[in-house]
Design an enzyme around this catalytic site. Structure first.
Site, PDB file in Angstrom:
ATOM      1  N   HIS A 181     -15.594  -0.506   6.153  1.00 26.11           N
ATOM      2  CA  HIS A 181     -16.411   0.577   6.122  1.00 26.11           C
ATOM      3  C   HIS A 181     -17.890   0.003   5.686  1.00 26.11           C
ATOM      4  O   HIS A 181     -18.760   0.638   6.182  1.00 26.11           O
ATOM      5  CB  HIS A 181     -16.178   1.601   4.844  1.00 26.11           C
ATOM      6  CG  HIS A 181     -16.668   0.873   3.325  1.00 26.11           C
ATOM      7  ND1 HIS A 181     -15.531   0.194   2.642  1.00 26.11           N
ATOM      8  CD2 HIS A 181     -17.642   0.866   2.504  1.00 26.11           C
ATOM      9  CE1 HIS A 181     -16.214  -0.065   1.604  1.00 26.11           C
ATOM     10  NE2 HIS A 181     -17.438   0.391   1.455  1.00 26.11           N
ATOM     11  N   LYS A 185     -21.895   1.479   7.384  1.00 20.70           N
ATOM     12  CA  LYS A 185     -23.022   1.607   6.775  1.00 20.70           C
ATOM     13  C   LYS A 185     -24.302   1.608   7.806  1.00 20.70           C
ATOM     14  O   LYS A 185     -24.486   0.736   8.700  1.00 20.70           O
ATOM     15  CB  LYS A 185     -23.313   0.463   5.833  1.00 20.70           C
ATOM     16  CG  LYS A 185     -22.340   0.562   4.792  1.00 20.70           C
ATOM     17  CD  LYS A 185     -22.725  -0.250   3.374  1.00 20.70           C
ATOM     18  CE  LYS A 185     -21.365  -0.132   2.595  1.00 20.70           C
ATOM     19  NZ  LYS A 185     -21.471   0.734   1.554  1.00 20.70           N
ATOM     20  N   HIS A 243     -15.691  -7.639   4.374  1.00 26.44           N
ATOM     21  CA  HIS A 243     -17.029  -6.894   4.469  1.00 26.44           C
ATOM     22  C   HIS A 243     -18.009  -8.146   4.781  1.00 26.44           C
ATOM     23  O   HIS A 243     -18.958  -8.062   5.429  1.00 26.44           O
ATOM     24  CB  HIS A 243     -17.442  -6.432   3.003  1.00 26.44           C
ATOM     25  CG  HIS A 243     -16.490  -5.213   2.646  1.00 26.44           C
ATOM     26  ND1 HIS A 243     -15.658  -4.641   3.617  1.00 26.44           N
ATOM     27  CD2 HIS A 243     -16.038  -4.653   1.492  1.00 26.44           C
ATOM     28  CE1 HIS A 243     -14.976  -3.562   3.170  1.00 26.44           C
ATOM     29  NE2 HIS A 243     -15.092  -3.775   1.569  1.00 26.44           N
TER      30      HIS A 243
HETATM   31  C1  BG6 Z   1     -14.132  -1.843  -1.413  1.00 21.90           C
HETATM   32  C2  BG6 Z   1     -13.745  -2.905  -2.283  1.00 21.90           C
HETATM   33  O1  BG6 Z   1     -13.683  -2.576  -0.082  1.00 21.90           O
HETATM   34  O2  BG6 Z   1     -15.412  -2.138  -1.249  1.00 21.90           O
HETATM   35  C3  BG6 Z   1     -14.323  -2.409  -3.763  1.00 21.90           C
HETATM   36  O3  BG6 Z   1     -12.021  -2.953  -2.331  1.00 21.90           O
HETATM   37  C4  BG6 Z   1     -15.468  -2.514  -3.596  1.00 21.90           C
HETATM   38  O4  BG6 Z   1     -13.635  -3.347  -4.881  1.00 21.90           O
HETATM   39  C5  BG6 Z   1     -16.101  -1.466  -2.689  1.00 21.90           C
HETATM   40  O5  BG6 Z   1     -16.305  -1.702  -5.079  1.00 21.90           O
HETATM   41  C6  BG6 Z   1     -17.483  -1.582  -2.375  1.00 21.90           C
HETATM   42  O6  BG6 Z   1     -18.097  -0.591  -1.548  1.00 21.90           O
HETATM   43  P1  BG6 Z   1     -19.471  -0.188  -1.358  1.00 21.90           P
HETATM   44  O7  BG6 Z   1     -19.553   0.722  -0.191  1.00 21.90           O
HETATM   45  O8  BG6 Z   1     -19.458   0.944  -2.720  1.00 21.90           O
HETATM   46  O9  BG6 Z   1     -20.356  -1.073  -1.377  1.00 21.90           O
END
Ligand code: BG6
Length: 494
Positions: A181, A185, A243
């Site tokens: 995801h 962004k 990520h």
């Molecule tokens: C997820 C993780 O992929 O991303 C979580 O499993 C984390 O641990 C989250 O909190 C963070 O996503 P964002 O978009 O809130 O930064």
């Protein structure tokens, strides 16, 4: 273009916390194609009406600006359907197939099958193999079908390869969409736009001009109720393998020859293959792992990781990782890339900082490190270009002009107020319309595992365990020492 979106795990956390709010936003923005149906699938028996009510209640927990009015919800709810399935039973997949193939006239598509079917596996990953093979056996894998897979996709290279093998037995690569995801962004799209839609930065985007690059994904939250999952995972698997490495590929990739998904993904894969491999010795030197102790975050006292629910009292799971790596290519040779992530840090802050080199011959007094480009992903997305400028107050008493830092700030929320789209909204729309650019290909995902595995292996053999850091800080002191060794500091210390 009509679509059917099937959400396996339809009553789960991911569905009501992220997917449904994102789908509602797409609906509100008029982005959901006409003639769509959304089917939630889960274990228990409930009617469409009961499911709609369940979602309506969950919506009261989302940001106020994103909550539907009664009227909006009534219209959105018409798209929502529910179906009970036992995921091990072939006849239940046949039932699903019939539902997909014969919409009723009430649903506005009497008899005609949707142009696109998106099957979103928002379940626990241990169910992926059974769901994928049953979908294949039921013939729910035709060319108009796409399957979306959420992380975690495996916990090491072998398990990731096994999932990919099973997915591949039923679906072609371009039908399998792996979500990261972070790629959805808005700041990541802006990074692509900045690099490949403008001629300004490309000549500077290389070792001759760039001193180092820092990628930070800091969270102020702890592990919350996910202690059992998190303790099996840790920050390296949870955030770095996916990520942070995806952000690194976007920063470091060569310009792709077209904007096609595979042209982009080929370039990203090359970056992953060029990362300097870790050895047991370099893991000890270039990777810092930490675990939070009790502390204060946002003015509130918070417990240590070991005191969190469902976390074993002697856990050595890391909640923080900082590492140094290099991309071994002509463009990047010798440029340190620092990656850092952690829970219970001082702030929720995700950013990429590109530190440019110092001026070669200073004629002004004060700092020589003048320029950095900051790509902010969170809490707000935007771009800052830091420069030095003369304040205009005249020279100091010793006659030298003193320069002061100023920045050019691009606030995208202000520049494009009505166009902002959240990560899941963007990725769900891309899945429905078949744009694959922002999904991770299996070879990228496997290469990322290949690169992190030596770190996991070295940690298994290491008896020291993670270093403690106080909740609400920026992680263990060793993380500062890691960059200080190269004469650098983290962005918040600059
Ligand atoms: C997820 C993780 O992929 O991303 C979580 O499993 C984390 O641990 C989250 O909190 C963070 O996503 P964002 O978009 O809130 O930064």
């Amino acid at each position: 273009m009509s679509f059917d979106l099937v959400l396996f795990g339809g009553t789960g956390d991911l569905t009501w916390r992220k997917l449904m709010p994102a789908l509602f936003q797409a609906f509100r923005h008029g982005k959901l194609p006409e003639g769509g149906r959304i089917l939630a699938v889960a274990r228990d028996e409930r009617s469409d009406e009961a499911y709609r009510e369940f979602i309506r209640e969950k919506f009261t927990g989302v940001d106020e600006a994103k909550q539907p009015t009664d009227q909006e919800f009534a219209a959105f709810a018409q798209l929502l359907h529910y179906r009970r399935m036992d995921l091990s039973k072939p006849e239940h997949y046949q039932g699903l197939k019939r539902w997909i193939e014969s919409p009723t006239s009430e649903e506005g598509r009497s008899g005609s099958r949707a142009d696109t079917v998106v099957l979103f596996l928002a379940t626990s990953p241990y169910l992926f193999p059974v769901i994928c093979s049953q979908l294949g056996a039921a013939g729910l894998n035709g060319p108009h079908v796409r399957v979306v897979l959420e992380k975690p996709l495996g916990h090491d290279l072998v398990s990731a390869q096994e999932i990919n093998r099973i997915v591949r037995a039923s679906f072609r690569e371009e039908q399998a969409l792996r979500i990261d995801h972070y790629l959805g962004k808005p700041a990541v799209q802006n990074l692509m736009a900045l690099r490949f839609g403008n001629a300004l930065f490309e000549p500077l985007w290389r070792r001759e001009s760039i001193a180092n690059i820092q990628i930070t994904i800091a969270e102020s939250i702890g592990v919350g109720t996910r202690g059992d999952f998190y303790d099996q995972t840790g920050a390296l698997r949870d955030m770095i393998q996916n990520h942070a490495l995806q952000l690194l590929t976007m920063i470091a990739m060569e310009p792709p020859s077209t904007s096609d998904a595979d042209a982009i993904r080929d370039e990203k894969l090359k970056v992953l293959r060029s990362l300097r491999p870790f050895t047991p010795e370099t893991v000890m030197r270039d990777v810092v792992r930490g675990q939070y102790k009790a502390g204060t975050v946002d003015g509130k006292k918070v417990p240590s990781y070991l005191e969190e629910a469902k976390v074993p009292a002697n856990s050595t799971c890391e909640t923080f990782v900082a590492l140094r790596t290099e991309v071994q290519s002509w463009r990047w040779a010798g440029v340190p890339f620092y990656l850092r992530t952690g829970k219970r840090l001082a702030a929720r802050d995700a950013q990429i900082v590109v530190n440019f080199r110092e001026v070669p011959h200073p004629i002004f007094s004060g700092t020589r490190q003048a320029n950095k480009l900051v790509i902010n992903l969170q809490p707000e997305d935007g771009l800052e270009l830091h420069l030095l400028a003369a304040k205009g107050g005249g020279p100091s008493s010793n006659g030298a002009e003193v320069l002061s830092p100023v920045s050019l700030d691009l606030d995208f929320d202000k520049a494009f107020p009505s166009e902002r789209v959240g990560a899941y909204e963007r990725l769900l729309m891309d899945a429905i319309t078949g744009r694959l650019n922002l999904f991770v290909r299996s070879d990228e995902q496997e290469q990322a595992w290949r690169w992190v595995e030596p770190v996991l292996d070295a940690w298994k053999a290491d008896t020291i365990g993670p270093r403690g850091y106080v909740a609400g800080s920026w992680g263990p002191a060793a993380a500062s020492a890691l960059v200080a060794r190269d004469g650098n500091v983290w962005a918040e210390e600059q």
